[in-house]
Motif scaffolding. Sequence first.
Motif, PDB file in Angstrom:
ATOM      1  N   SER A 137       0.801  -1.233   0.000  1.00  0.00           N
ATOM      2  CA  SER A 137       0.000   0.000   0.000  1.00  0.00           C
ATOM      3  C   SER A 137       0.832   1.281   0.000  1.00  0.00           C
ATOM      4  O   SER A 137       0.269   2.353   0.146  1.00  0.00           O
ATOM      5  CB  SER A 137      -1.010   0.006   1.146  1.00  0.00           C
ATOM      6  OG  SER A 137      -0.610  -0.718   2.246  1.00  0.00           O
ATOM      7  N   ASN A 138       2.123   1.191  -0.194  1.00  0.00           N
ATOM      8  CA  ASN A 138       2.946   2.410  -0.180  1.00  0.00           C
ATOM      9  C   ASN A 138       2.847   3.205  -1.474  1.00  0.00           C
ATOM     10  O   ASN A 138       3.211   4.386  -1.501  1.00  0.00           O
ATOM     11  CB  ASN A 138       4.412   2.064   0.108  1.00  0.00           C
ATOM     12  CG  ASN A 138       4.965   0.982  -0.788  1.00  0.00           C
ATOM     13  OD1 ASN A 138       4.459  -0.134  -0.778  1.00  0.00           O
ATOM     14  ND2 ASN A 138       5.966   1.295  -1.590  1.00  0.00           N
ATOM     15  N   ARG A 139       2.361   2.593  -2.564  1.00  0.00           N
ATOM     16  CA  ARG A 139       2.244   3.338  -3.831  1.00  0.00           C
ATOM     17  C   ARG A 139       1.196   2.657  -4.722  1.00  0.00           C
ATOM     18  O   ARG A 139       0.692   1.576  -4.388  1.00  0.00           O
ATOM     19  CB  ARG A 139       3.588   3.443  -4.554  1.00  0.00           C
ATOM     20  CG  ARG A 139       4.235   2.113  -4.919  1.00  0.00           C
ATOM     21  CD  ARG A 139       5.692   2.291  -5.341  1.00  0.00           C
ATOM     22  NE  ARG A 139       6.372   1.005  -5.495  1.00  0.00           N
ATOM     23  CZ  ARG A 139       6.632   0.425  -6.666  1.00  0.00           C
ATOM     24  NH1 ARG A 139       6.284   1.026  -7.783  1.00  0.00           N
ATOM     25  NH2 ARG A 139       7.252  -0.730  -6.712  1.00  0.00           N
ATOM     26  N   GLY A 140       0.908   3.319  -5.846  1.00  0.00           N
ATOM     27  CA  GLY A 140       0.057   2.714  -6.866  1.00  0.00           C
ATOM     28  C   GLY A 140      -1.366   2.416  -6.399  1.00  0.00           C
ATOM     29  O   GLY A 140      -1.964   3.166  -5.615  1.00  0.00           O
ATOM     30  N   ILE A 141      -1.904   1.306  -6.889  1.00  0.00           N
ATOM     31  CA  ILE A 141      -3.299   0.955  -6.613  1.00  0.00           C
ATOM     32  C   ILE A 141      -3.487   0.685  -5.114  1.00  0.00           C
ATOM     33  O   ILE A 141      -4.523   1.036  -4.534  1.00  0.00           O
ATOM     34  CB  ILE A 141      -3.726  -0.279  -7.450  1.00  0.00           C
ATOM     35  CG1 ILE A 141      -3.554   0.008  -8.958  1.00  0.00           C
ATOM     36  CG2 ILE A 141      -5.176  -0.650  -7.159  1.00  0.00           C
ATOM     37  CD1 ILE A 141      -3.767  -1.220  -9.856  1.00  0.00           C
ATOM     38  N   GLY A 142      -2.486   0.095  -4.467  1.00  0.00           N
ATOM     39  CA  GLY A 142      -2.583  -0.208  -3.033  1.00  0.00           C
ATOM     40  C   GLY A 142      -2.768   1.053  -2.208  1.00  0.00           C
ATOM     41  O   GLY A 142      -3.571   1.096  -1.263  1.00  0.00           O
ATOM     42  N   LYS A 143      -2.017   2.096  -2.561  1.00  0.00           N
ATOM     43  CA  LYS A 143      -2.156   3.374  -1.848  1.00  0.00           C
ATOM     44  C   LYS A 143      -3.575   3.927  -2.039  1.00  0.00           C
ATOM     45  O   LYS A 143      -4.202   4.420  -1.096  1.00  0.00           O
ATOM     46  CB  LYS A 143      -1.111   4.368  -2.377  1.00  0.00           C
ATOM     47  CG  LYS A 143      -1.029   5.650  -1.592  1.00  0.00           C
ATOM     48  CD  LYS A 143       0.131   6.487  -2.085  1.00  0.00           C
ATOM     49  CE  LYS A 143       0.311   7.724  -1.215  1.00  0.00           C
ATOM     50  NZ  LYS A 143       1.397   8.570  -1.704  1.00  0.00           N
ATOM     51  N   SER A 144      -4.097   3.802  -3.258  1.00  0.00           N
ATOM     52  CA  SER A 144      -5.473   4.262  -3.511  1.00  0.00           C
ATOM     53  C   SER A 144      -6.498   3.453  -2.708  1.00  0.00           C
ATOM     54  O   SER A 144      -7.504   4.008  -2.244  1.00  0.00           O
ATOM     55  CB  SER A 144      -5.806   4.164  -5.007  1.00  0.00           C
ATOM     56  OG  SER A 144      -5.088   5.133  -5.731  1.00  0.00           O
ATOM     57  N   PHE A 145      -6.250   2.149  -2.538  1.00  0.00           N
ATOM     58  CA  PHE A 145      -7.178   1.366  -1.696  1.00  0.00           C
ATOM     59  C   PHE A 145      -7.236   1.954  -0.288  1.00  0.00           C
ATOM     60  O   PHE A 145      -8.312   2.030   0.315  1.00  0.00           O
ATOM     61  CB  PHE A 145      -6.766  -0.110  -1.635  1.00  0.00           C
ATOM     62  CG  PHE A 145      -7.256  -0.930  -2.800  1.00  0.00           C
ATOM     63  CD1 PHE A 145      -8.614  -0.991  -3.091  1.00  0.00           C
ATOM     64  CD2 PHE A 145      -6.377  -1.653  -3.586  1.00  0.00           C
ATOM     65  CE1 PHE A 145      -9.085  -1.743  -4.169  1.00  0.00           C
ATOM     66  CE2 PHE A 145      -6.827  -2.408  -4.661  1.00  0.00           C
ATOM     67  CZ  PHE A 145      -8.176  -2.455  -4.956  1.00  0.00           C
ATOM     68  N   VAL A 146      -6.086   2.364   0.229  1.00  0.00           N
ATOM     69  CA  VAL A 146      -6.075   2.903   1.599  1.00  0.00           C
ATOM     70  C   VAL A 146      -6.773   4.268   1.641  1.00  0.00           C
ATOM     71  O   VAL A 146      -7.650   4.501   2.486  1.00  0.00           O
ATOM     72  CB  VAL A 146      -4.624   3.014   2.130  1.00  0.00           C
ATOM     73  CG1 VAL A 146      -4.627   3.641   3.526  1.00  0.00           C
ATOM     74  CG2 VAL A 146      -3.964   1.640   2.168  1.00  0.00           C
ATOM     75  N   THR A 147      -6.438   5.163   0.711  1.00  0.00           N
ATOM     76  CA  THR A 147      -7.036   6.506   0.764  1.00  0.00           C
ATOM     77  C   THR A 147      -8.548   6.438   0.515  1.00  0.00           C
ATOM     78  O   THR A 147      -9.326   7.139   1.181  1.00  0.00           O
ATOM     79  CB  THR A 147      -6.374   7.471  -0.246  1.00  0.00           C
ATOM     80  OG1 THR A 147      -6.466   6.910  -1.555  1.00  0.00           O
ATOM     81  CG2 THR A 147      -4.916   7.709   0.085  1.00  0.00           C
ATOM     82  N   GLN A 148      -8.985   5.580  -0.394  1.00  0.00           N
ATOM     83  CA  GLN A 148     -10.425   5.483  -0.683  1.00  0.00           C
ATOM     84  C   GLN A 148     -11.174   4.774   0.456  1.00  0.00           C
ATOM     85  O   GLN A 148     -12.314   5.119   0.755  1.00  0.00           O
ATOM     86  CB  GLN A 148     -10.676   4.772  -2.019  1.00  0.00           C
ATOM     87  CG  GLN A 148     -10.113   5.515  -3.229  1.00  0.00           C
ATOM     88  CD  GLN A 148     -10.548   6.984  -3.282  1.00  0.00           C
ATOM     89  OE1 GLN A 148     -11.713   7.305  -3.080  1.00  0.00           O
ATOM     90  NE2 GLN A 148      -9.598   7.882  -3.530  1.00  0.00           N
ATOM     91  N   ALA A 149     -10.513   3.812   1.107  1.00  0.00           N
ATOM     92  CA  ALA A 149     -11.154   3.158   2.262  1.00  0.00           C
ATOM     93  C   ALA A 149     -11.318   4.167   3.403  1.00  0.00           C
ATOM     94  O   ALA A 149     -12.352   4.172   4.093  1.00  0.00           O
ATOM     95  CB  ALA A 149     -10.332   1.951   2.717  1.00  0.00           C
ATOM     96  N   LEU A 150     -10.325   5.030   3.588  1.00  0.00           N
ATOM     97  CA  LEU A 150     -10.447   6.096   4.598  1.00  0.00           C
ATOM     98  C   LEU A 150     -11.646   6.977   4.265  1.00  0.00           C
ATOM     99  O   LEU A 150     -12.477   7.278   5.132  1.00  0.00           O
ATOM    100  CB  LEU A 150      -9.173   6.946   4.629  1.00  0.00           C
ATOM    101  CG  LEU A 150      -7.961   6.351   5.352  1.00  0.00           C
ATOM    102  CD1 LEU A 150      -6.705   7.184   5.074  1.00  0.00           C
ATOM    103  CD2 LEU A 150      -8.210   6.235   6.856  1.00  0.00           C
ATOM    104  N   ALA A 151     -11.739   7.369   2.976  1.00  0.00           N
ATOM    105  CA  ALA A 151     -12.823   8.269   2.551  1.00  0.00           C
ATOM    106  C   ALA A 151     -14.191   7.606   2.713  1.00  0.00           C
ATOM    107  O   ALA A 151     -15.195   8.292   2.963  1.00  0.00           O
ATOM    108  CB  ALA A 151     -12.605   8.692   1.101  1.00  0.00           C
ATOM    109  N   MET A 152     -14.250   6.283   2.583  1.00  0.00           N
ATOM    110  CA  MET A 152     -15.544   5.578   2.668  1.00  0.00           C
ATOM    111  C   MET A 152     -15.878   5.150   4.090  1.00  0.00           C
ATOM    112  O   MET A 152     -16.840   4.398   4.294  1.00  0.00           O
ATOM    113  CB  MET A 152     -15.527   4.353   1.750  1.00  0.00           C
ATOM    114  CG  MET A 152     -15.584   4.700   0.285  1.00  0.00           C
ATOM    115  SD  MET A 152     -15.651   3.171  -0.682  1.00  0.00           S
ATOM    116  CE  MET A 152     -15.955   3.795  -2.305  1.00  0.00           C
ATOM    117  N   GLY A 153     -15.064   5.537   5.053  1.00  0.00           N
ATOM    118  CA  GLY A 153     -15.425   5.296   6.452  1.00  0.00           C
ATOM    119  C   GLY A 153     -14.988   3.962   7.025  1.00  0.00           C
ATOM    120  O   GLY A 153     -15.600   3.463   7.974  1.00  0.00           O
TER     121      GLY A 153
END
Length: 251
Positions: free
Chosen positions: A16-32
Amino acid sequence: MRSVSIKDKVIFVTGSNRGIGKSFVTQALAMGAKKIYATARDKSKLEALLALGGDRVVPVELDVTKPEQVDAAAALAGDVEVLINNSGMGTGSSFLAAADPKKAQLELNVNYLGMLRMAIAFAPILKTNGGGAMVNILSISSLTNFPFAASYSASKAAAHSLTQGLRVELDGQGTLVTGVYPGPIDTDMAANLPYDKESPDVVAVKVFEAIAAGTEDVFPDAFAVQISQGLKADPKAVEKMQLDNYNAAQK
Ligand SMILES: NC(=O)c1ccc[n+]([C@@H]2O[C@H](COP(=O)([O-])OP(=O)(O)OC[C@H]3O[C@@H](n4cnc5c(N)ncnc54)[C@H](OP(=O)(O)O)[C@@H]3O)[C@@H](O)[C@H]2O)c1
């Protein structure tokens, strides 16, 4: 139908430090999401995500080729409800350009065996926590071999087969097993590909929407949709298209 919403869930994302994995973390944060275990081979590369997510992001050192690190991650993360097997690598090699199978072994070790190690370690955790979901990031190259990344495609085909088998073996414990088959996505991995590329944030959102709808197979971008439709209509034509592309590149 099994459906898994990200809101208030505990998520584990490999790579999750870059790429799609990083987006999974940021979008999961945004979705609660309630808590996200964000992993990297080098934990210092997770600082930006920690700054963004505060207490909701838990950093984990994880190389999926190291069984002792996989076991330590499972021991730490016993509350996981959604596992996202995202880590992956490619050497960009055709089969015969490689002098020996070392590149193919590397790709298999991360893309197939790494996913299998994670599944073995985390399946009992998902069961304890009510079934949940396992999301495996595959590739449209799981379904047809791309000559510029031939041994990578073979490793992703193995991971596709693994995903189908896990779906059967995890059915009894109520785990939704979802395979994701992206085309070119705008990350480091695809930096040299001469195609239009989908944003990794869009991929993450589409995957979360898909598991909320109980979808097992996700084609998150226009390229992947086009190839998957081609494979349904005429698989041999898709294979021959790869031959035409290969021959054109040799000229
Ligand atoms: N980008 C595309 O066009 C595309 C298309 C189809 C499928 N995919 C798949 O999508 C997933 C994410 O790729 P991406 O595009 O985000 O690529 P990326 O930007 O290159 O990121 C790959 C991630 O995987 C991690 N990783 C590599 N080897 C690892 C290992 N041994 N143990 C743990 N983590 C490891 C990397 O960590 P380090 O930073 O330490 O290397 C990085 O966090 C991969 O499975 C990839 O095959 C990507």
